[in-house]
Design an enzyme around this catalytic site. Structure first.
Site, PDB file in Angstrom:
ATOM      1  N   ASP A 109       1.223 -12.562  15.913  1.00 46.06           N
ATOM      2  CA  ASP A 109       1.508 -11.674  14.787  1.00 46.06           C
ATOM      3  C   ASP A 109       0.363 -10.659  14.737  1.00 46.06           C
ATOM      4  O   ASP A 109      -0.735 -10.978  14.311  1.00 46.06           O
ATOM      5  CB  ASP A 109       1.583 -12.490  13.492  1.00 46.06           C
ATOM      6  CG  ASP A 109       1.819 -11.623  12.266  1.00 46.06           C
ATOM      7  OD1 ASP A 109       1.853 -10.388  12.404  1.00 46.06           O
ATOM      8  OD2 ASP A 109       1.950 -12.194  11.165  1.00 46.06           O
ATOM      9  N   ASN A 161       0.381  -7.857  13.038  1.00 45.02           N
ATOM     10  CA  ASN A 161       0.332  -7.156  11.755  1.00 45.02           C
ATOM     11  C   ASN A 161       0.188  -5.643  11.924  1.00 45.02           C
ATOM     12  O   ASN A 161      -0.539  -4.982  11.174  1.00 45.02           O
ATOM     13  CB  ASN A 161      -0.774  -7.727  10.868  1.00 45.02           C
ATOM     14  CG  ASN A 161      -0.272  -8.859   9.976  1.00 45.02           C
ATOM     15  OD1 ASN A 161       0.821  -8.778   9.420  1.00 45.02           O
ATOM     16  ND2 ASN A 161      -1.054  -9.904   9.833  1.00 45.02           N
ATOM     17  N   GLU A 190      -0.056 -18.787  11.200  1.00 41.32           N
ATOM     18  CA  GLU A 190       0.005 -19.132   9.774  1.00 41.32           C
ATOM     19  C   GLU A 190       0.419 -20.587   9.556  1.00 41.32           C
ATOM     20  O   GLU A 190       1.416 -20.876   8.890  1.00 41.32           O
ATOM     21  CB  GLU A 190       0.942 -18.175   9.005  1.00 41.32           C
ATOM     22  CG  GLU A 190       0.250 -16.872   8.637  1.00 41.32           C
ATOM     23  CD  GLU A 190       0.796 -16.261   7.341  1.00 41.32           C
ATOM     24  OE1 GLU A 190       0.262 -16.613   6.267  1.00 41.32           O
ATOM     25  OE2 GLU A 190       1.716 -15.435   7.410  1.00 41.32           O
ATOM     26  N   ASP A 194       9.395 -15.905   6.846  1.00 45.92           N
ATOM     27  CA  ASP A 194       9.782 -14.492   6.781  1.00 45.92           C
ATOM     28  C   ASP A 194       9.737 -13.817   8.161  1.00 45.92           C
ATOM     29  O   ASP A 194      10.156 -12.673   8.309  1.00 45.92           O
ATOM     30  CB  ASP A 194       8.968 -13.712   5.734  1.00 45.92           C
ATOM     31  CG  ASP A 194       7.518 -14.116   5.672  1.00 45.92           C
ATOM     32  OD1 ASP A 194       7.073 -14.901   6.533  1.00 45.92           O
ATOM     33  OD2 ASP A 194       6.805 -13.636   4.763  1.00 45.92           O
ATOM     34  N   HIS A 195       9.240 -14.547   9.172  1.00 49.93           N
ATOM     35  CA  HIS A 195       9.268 -14.059  10.559  1.00 49.93           C
ATOM     36  C   HIS A 195      10.334 -14.831  11.345  1.00 49.93           C
ATOM     37  O   HIS A 195      10.665 -15.971  11.001  1.00 49.93           O
ATOM     38  CB  HIS A 195       7.927 -14.301  11.255  1.00 49.93           C
ATOM     39  CG  HIS A 195       6.776 -13.556  10.679  1.00 49.93           C
ATOM     40  ND1 HIS A 195       6.157 -12.521  11.330  1.00 49.93           N
ATOM     41  CD2 HIS A 195       6.105 -13.710   9.506  1.00 49.93           C
ATOM     42  CE1 HIS A 195       5.153 -12.065  10.592  1.00 49.93           C
ATOM     43  NE2 HIS A 195       5.104 -12.772   9.478  1.00 49.93           N
ATOM     44  N   ASN A 249       5.505 -16.847  13.716  1.00 53.01           N
ATOM     45  CA  ASN A 249       4.700 -17.014  12.503  1.00 53.01           C
ATOM     46  C   ASN A 249       5.538 -17.881  11.566  1.00 53.01           C
ATOM     47  O   ASN A 249       6.536 -17.419  11.020  1.00 53.01           O
ATOM     48  CB  ASN A 249       4.383 -15.659  11.870  1.00 53.01           C
ATOM     49  CG  ASN A 249       3.555 -15.803  10.590  1.00 53.01           C
ATOM     50  OD1 ASN A 249       3.766 -16.725   9.808  1.00 53.01           O
ATOM     51  ND2 ASN A 249       2.621 -14.892  10.378  1.00 53.01           N
ATOM     52  N   ASP A 284       5.521  -8.787  15.448  1.00 54.14           N
ATOM     53  CA  ASP A 284       5.172  -9.890  16.356  1.00 54.14           C
ATOM     54  C   ASP A 284       5.363  -9.386  17.781  1.00 54.14           C
ATOM     55  O   ASP A 284       6.471  -8.987  18.155  1.00 54.14           O
ATOM     56  CB  ASP A 284       6.058 -11.100  16.063  1.00 54.14           C
ATOM     57  CG  ASP A 284       5.872 -11.586  14.638  1.00 54.14           C
ATOM     58  OD1 ASP A 284       4.903 -12.331  14.392  1.00 54.14           O
ATOM     59  OD2 ASP A 284       6.673 -11.191  13.757  1.00 54.14           O
TER      60      ASP A 284
END
Length: 312
Positions: free
Chosen positions: A147, A149, A34, A247-248, A7, A218
């Site tokens: 991802d 989530n 993303e 941030d991933h 991501n 993930d």
DNA sequence: ATGACGACGTCTCGTCGA
């Protein structure tokens, strides 16, 4: 064969970082989420220069998914999940690469919950579960990467305390993920690290990276014919530590999935079997019995060989 | 209960992510 999911949180803002990672780690296949960019803004030429062909499904500002393949262009097999005609989000793209079917997904975040966004998350999850069943049942080698989530269990987060009301930890989210796994999929990172804390995401807040306060969201799910080919898995944590990082972190698997070799061996075995039958032709019943016993023994020893499929 | 950080677009703040 290395397959990664990443991501990237904005492909335009992250392009130098993405190219640097591809250059250093050389994944054969990379699933991106993303993109946060419309189709027209996808950096196709830059990725081509880096050695990767790509397919993508973008969207202005939000979402967006892509599949990259080293030295080849993925053959797109689907964009969007079945039953999502009214869904305007770009969250699923799928392609065949060298005989492997790769689904790249960006499951809705679902915050705040409860509310319409959480409802959308669960709806989307239901459509994924239904479609994943058909993929699994097809027997084709499939990897569903992305991802999700979802923090599958409390073991998949540094400390659930401040996340208890978050959509990623809700029972409904976790039950959906569990139902997906119950179809028979292998959670590759958990399989590789059954007793270690593994994180793939560290938010930008509260020094969470600096204190390794991460989440595992993930995931790479392997179908029955891919699972025995899993050789290694990991997280490229160094990417998260770079300046201007997503941030991933990229999360990857290493597969030994040489379908061509498997085919060659099948042909060789068939030839050997035929030769055995012809030399033992005076006792056909005994020969058949021996061949059957040998086949059974071999199957028990190496189920991976049996379940490998010819690429289509 | 809120905000911390970061990306993106409407463009210097609002919205969204996780």
């Amino acid at each position: 064969m290395k397959l990664a999911t990443f991501n990237i949180n904005g492909i335009r803002s992250r392009l130098p970082s993405l190219i640097n990672w591809l250059d250093k780690e050389q994944p054969d296949i990379a699933c991106l989420q993303e993109l946060k960019a419309p189709d027209s803004a996808f950096p196709e030429a830059e990725l081509q220069d880096a050695g990767y062909g790509a397919i993508w499904h973008g969207q202005t500002s939000w979402n967006g998914v892509a599949i990259l393949a080293k030295g080849t262009k993925p053959t797109e097999t689907r964009r969007g999940l079945p039953g999502g005609d009214a869904d305007t989000h770009s969250r699923y793209i799928e392609a065949a690469v060298n005989g492997l079917l790769v689904g790249c997904l960006y499951l809705p975040n679902g915050n705040p919950q409860p509310g319409p966004k959480f409802d959308y998350k669960l709806e989307w999850f239901e459509r994924l579960i239904a479609y994943a069943q058909t993929l699994f049942d097809s027997g084709h080698p499939v990897v569903l990467a992305g991802d999700y989530n979802v923090v599958p269990t409390d073991f998949d987060i540094y400390n659930p305390r401040s996340w208890l009301k978050d959509a990623l930890l809700q029972t409904e989210s976790r039950e959906c993920y569990a139902r997906l796994l119950e179809q028979g999929w292998t959670d590759a990172l958990r399989k590789r690290f059954p007793e270690d804390k593994v994180f793939t995401f560290w938010d930008y807040f509260r020094r969470h990276w600096e204190t390794n306060s991460g989440l595992r969201i993930d995931h790479l799910l392997l179908s029955a014919s891919v699972a025995p080919a899993l050789r290694d898995a990991g997280v490229d944590k160094w990417v998260r530590g770079e300046a201007h990082a997503s941030d991933h972190a990229p999360t990857w698997i290493e597969l030994k999935l040489d379908t061509r070799k498997a085919n060659d061996e099948a042909v060789k075995n068939a030839a050997k079997s035929a030769a055995t039958r012809s030399t033992r032709s005076p006792q056909p019943a005994k020969a058949a019995k021996t061949a059957k016993a040998a086949k059974t023994a071999k199957t028990a020893k190496s189920p991976a060989t049996k379940s490998r499929k010819t690429p289509s």
